[in-house]
Structure formats: structure tokens, C-alpha cells
Scaffold this active site. Sequence first.
Site, PDB file in Angstrom:
ATOM      1  N   SER A 186       0.850  -1.192   0.000  1.00  0.00           N
ATOM      2  CA  SER A 186       0.000   0.000   0.000  1.00  0.00           C
ATOM      3  C   SER A 186       0.884   1.240   0.000  1.00  0.00           C
ATOM      4  CB  SER A 186      -0.904   0.026   1.235  1.00  0.00           C
ATOM      5  OG  SER A 186      -1.590   1.266   1.340  1.00  0.00           O
ATOM      6  N   TYR A 218      -1.364  -0.463  10.585  1.00  0.00           N
ATOM      7  CA  TYR A 218      -1.541  -0.765   9.165  1.00  0.00           C
ATOM      8  C   TYR A 218      -0.353  -0.244   8.374  1.00  0.00           C
ATOM      9  CZ  TYR A 218      -3.647  -1.009   4.519  1.00  0.00           C
ATOM     10  OH  TYR A 218      -3.890  -1.281   3.186  1.00  0.00           O
TER      11      TYR A 218
END
Length: 250
Positions: free
Chosen positions: A143, A156
Site C-alpha cells: 500500500s 496498518y
Amino acid sequence: MATEFHHALVIGASSGIGEALARRLAAGGALVALVARREAELNRIATEINELCGEKRAFPFVHDVLDREAVPALFEEVPRTLGGLDLVVYASGVMHPVGFEEYDTGKDIHALEVNLLGAMAWLNPAAQRFNRLGGGTIVGIGSVAGDRGRSGNPAYNTAKGALGIYLEALRNRIHRRGARVVTIKPGFVETPMTHGMKGLFWLITADRAAEIILQKARRGTGTAYVPARWRLVSWVIRAIPSWLFRRLKV
């Protein structure tokens, strides 16, 4: 030279980018092992793929990536079922909603287990197999959030950042034998994970993301932002001085 895939394994194939990749691979003629924990969804997707293809190309394997001890035996079963293996994609991921003043260790540990440790459990044997055989492609879905320590969702960001380092290390290990490792860093993609989130822009469908990802995988691109314009966004974010970046709620 572009590589065509004939026997693929997709971990996290019951929704989002993983599902879209499985559908595209099967539509292109590949036999695909679909791995996910939600049995009903997995079987539904496999059935739909096989009906659309007119033959059995999708093979469901029910598995929770938290069960890392089950991976070695399951990994060996996949190529026996498919008749080979030339692509492994780790697309499993979770992003818990976290309040800005929230520090929930349980959520953080779960994020690391799914996004990072699960990937290592599956991609270690993939790297070992491809290194031994002298070919094959590994794709890890990271990501843009992993490019810097954003304050909005520390666990995350950490998991995706560490995944990028891990994938680079695998690439540096096995490239000499002809195997490839592709790191994918998507921006905002329309998936169940992002549903209802505010402030999203440049949103693309999971199918469009899968299309780009497979293009990069076939070419053996080392690291690819999806879509490519996110590379510039990431460069800008990484260029912001720390004294300023810590003031931003991102």
C-alpha cells in the site's frame, strides 16, 4: 519479455483485489487456487468462475491466514491440484478503523498477523520453490500507506511498510535464479475495506487494479504504484519534513 501465467495461487481471493485477480487469471486461461477463510464466499466465486469459463479453472481452499502452521502442507497441495505453480499472489489484508486517540494493541497485533506474518508464512515457501526451480513470480499487495509513518493508522502503515521491505529482501535473494518478486502499492481501490471511508480520491475499481497488477506481474516490475500517479503522491509525502509531517492528521 512478458510472462503468461498458467498455474496461479491467490491468497485472499474471496473479495476485493484478490477476487478480481482470480477472475482475470482464470478468464485468461490459468488454473487458479483460491485461498480465503470465508467458505461460502470462496465457493460462490469459484463456482461463478468455472461456469463463466465453461470448465473447472478455479479450485477453492478454505484457510485462515492466522493459521500459519497449516501453510506448509497446504502450499504443497496446491501445485499437486493445479499441475504446477508459476504465480503466487498474497492479497489478504485488513485495516481496522482506529480513532486518532485510540491505542488498541489487539487490533494492532491482528493487523500485523494478517498483513505481514500471513504473507511471510505463504511467501517463504513460494520463494523457496521458485528459487529451486529457477522461475516463477511472487506478487505482494502492499500500500502507499506503507511509505511513511502516518499518524492515522500506525499498525496498518507499519505492516505494509514492513511487507515492502520483506518483499525487497525476497527479490534480492531469488532474482539470480530467474524468479521474480513484484511489490504492488495501490492507492485507493473500491473494495469492502475502503467502503464508507471518507476523503477518498482517484478511486479505481478492484478489476481495474487487478488489470494493472497483472500487467506489472507479467513484466516482472520490481515495485509498482497502482495507478502509476500514486508514485508522485508518495514522493511528495516522503519529501515533507518530519517537523511538518507530524502536524498532519493523515
